[in-house]
Design a protein around this motif. Sequence first.
Motif, PDB file in Angstrom:
ATOM      1  N   ALA A  76       0.828  -1.207   0.000  1.00  0.00           N
ATOM      2  CA  ALA A  76       0.000   0.000   0.000  1.00  0.00           C
ATOM      3  C   ALA A  76       0.861   1.255   0.000  1.00  0.00           C
ATOM      4  O   ALA A  76       0.586   2.220  -0.729  1.00  0.00           O
ATOM      5  N   LEU A  77       1.931   1.261   0.803  1.00  0.00           N
ATOM      6  CA  LEU A  77       2.812   2.429   0.851  1.00  0.00           C
ATOM      7  C   LEU A  77       3.566   2.588  -0.457  1.00  0.00           C
ATOM      8  O   LEU A  77       3.782   3.720  -0.925  1.00  0.00           O
ATOM      9  N   THR A  78       3.985   1.492  -1.058  1.00  0.00           N
ATOM     10  CA  THR A  78       4.719   1.573  -2.321  1.00  0.00           C
ATOM     11  C   THR A  78       3.831   2.053  -3.455  1.00  0.00           C
ATOM     12  O   THR A  78       4.244   2.864  -4.291  1.00  0.00           O
ATOM     13  N   ARG A  79       2.601   1.555  -3.479  1.00  0.00           N
ATOM     14  CA  ARG A  79       1.714   1.877  -4.595  1.00  0.00           C
ATOM     15  C   ARG A  79       1.066   3.244  -4.462  1.00  0.00           C
ATOM     16  O   ARG A  79       0.945   3.986  -5.445  1.00  0.00           O
ATOM     17  N   TYR A  80       0.652   3.589  -3.258  1.00  0.00           N
ATOM     18  CA  TYR A  80      -0.105   4.824  -3.068  1.00  0.00           C
ATOM     19  C   TYR A  80       0.680   5.917  -2.363  1.00  0.00           C
ATOM     20  O   TYR A  80       0.219   7.058  -2.288  1.00  0.00           O
ATOM     21  N   GLY A  81       1.838   5.577  -1.793  1.00  0.00           N
ATOM     22  CA  GLY A  81       2.612   6.584  -1.089  1.00  0.00           C
ATOM     23  C   GLY A  81       2.079   6.828   0.304  1.00  0.00           C
ATOM     24  O   GLY A  81       1.051   6.290   0.720  1.00  0.00           O
ATOM     25  N   ARG A  82       2.793   7.651   1.041  1.00  0.00           N
ATOM     26  CA  ARG A  82       2.372   7.959   2.408  1.00  0.00           C
ATOM     27  C   ARG A  82       1.277   9.014   2.460  1.00  0.00           C
ATOM     28  O   ARG A  82       0.667   9.233   3.496  1.00  0.00           O
ATOM     29  N   GLN A 141      -1.758  -6.770 -11.057  1.00  0.00           N
ATOM     30  CA  GLN A 141      -0.790  -6.597  -9.974  1.00  0.00           C
ATOM     31  C   GLN A 141      -0.045  -7.898  -9.692  1.00  0.00           C
ATOM     32  O   GLN A 141       1.121  -7.885  -9.307  1.00  0.00           O
ATOM     33  N   GLY A 142      -0.716  -9.030  -9.896  1.00  0.00           N
ATOM     34  CA  GLY A 142      -0.045 -10.306  -9.700  1.00  0.00           C
ATOM     35  C   GLY A 142       1.060 -10.543 -10.705  1.00  0.00           C
ATOM     36  O   GLY A 142       2.039 -11.245 -10.410  1.00  0.00           O
ATOM     37  N   LEU A 189      -5.404  -9.664  -1.320  1.00  0.00           N
ATOM     38  CA  LEU A 189      -6.208  -9.132  -0.216  1.00  0.00           C
ATOM     39  C   LEU A 189      -6.294  -7.617  -0.267  1.00  0.00           C
ATOM     40  O   LEU A 189      -7.331  -7.038   0.093  1.00  0.00           O
ATOM     41  N   LEU A 190      -5.223  -6.961  -0.705  1.00  0.00           N
ATOM     42  CA  LEU A 190      -5.267  -5.505  -0.819  1.00  0.00           C
ATOM     43  C   LEU A 190      -6.294  -5.081  -1.858  1.00  0.00           C
ATOM     44  O   LEU A 190      -7.084  -4.155  -1.624  1.00  0.00           O
TER      45      LEU A 190
END
Length: 305
Positions: A64-70, A126-127, A154-155
């Motif tokens: 989630a952090l990698t894809r969407y950032g903080r 994404q897989g 799951l994400l």
Amino acid sequence: MSLSSFPYGSGSGAPRGGPGNAGPLSLVERLLGGDGLLRNLKTDFWPKVVRSWRVVEAMMLREALTRYGRRSAGFVWAIINPMMLVIIMMVIFTYLGRQAAAGEYLSVFFITGIIPVIAWRNAAVQGAGAITSNRGLLNYPQIRPFHIVVARTLLEMSISGLVVLLFVVGLWAFMDVPLAAWIDEPFTAISAIGCLVFLCYGSAVLSSQIGRVFQLWGQVMSRLGRVLFFTSGLWYTFASLPTGPRALMKYNPLAHTIEWLRDGVIPVFESDFYNPWFPLWVGLIFLTIGLLMEWLIAISTFVDE
């Protein structure tokens, strides 16, 4: 010779657990390799499950952090994007004076079709890069490809579930769509959702292994997702199609899943055209082929690029 002379007799042999005793339980223990394995099965199973789940949680957070950032902008866009698609379809059908092919509410009909397709497409796309983009993490013994693919799946399912929840609450609060419009047969709806999750996971596993040997696989899956957008029953049902297109549509596992979901969600809609076993078998076949590919890659000299 008395019965007590035989090692499997019931006479007064050695005490239980001794060298001369081989009753039913000790025989099972011997077949399983000793009582140590039984203790390991009892004491190691749940700790391993907990450790695996913690790894999956950590991978979900990292993903989630990698894809969407903080910052929240990327995550908000991931939620708004499918919502905009649903709204656009509703506006088009309302402008044309078209009614939903099933049920009373266009919103419920479109959401039960669009969200599953987006969830499957995102899981497969994404897989495709799940292993190659995280190959450095596989150097850690705690992390396996299983954890990476489960975390990504799951994400995607969590985001899709959040979008549906926001729609349910928003339409109930501002457009007077009752909560009863979202559930007719709970068991049928839950079964269809479970089938969708399994199909997404099986597709993600297979996609992740193909993506290791074919770098453009993610683009292929993205284009396939666009094709399925038009061929999975987003704005129509099996019954509304002519015989020819309906026969072709029956080869699409997502179409069966969507029809199954609508059968459990939309109160006035019933369908006899979908086969609940077909998407389950497709998901199982995808999963089996993906695991077989992972095993073949593991025993070969292949190195992820």
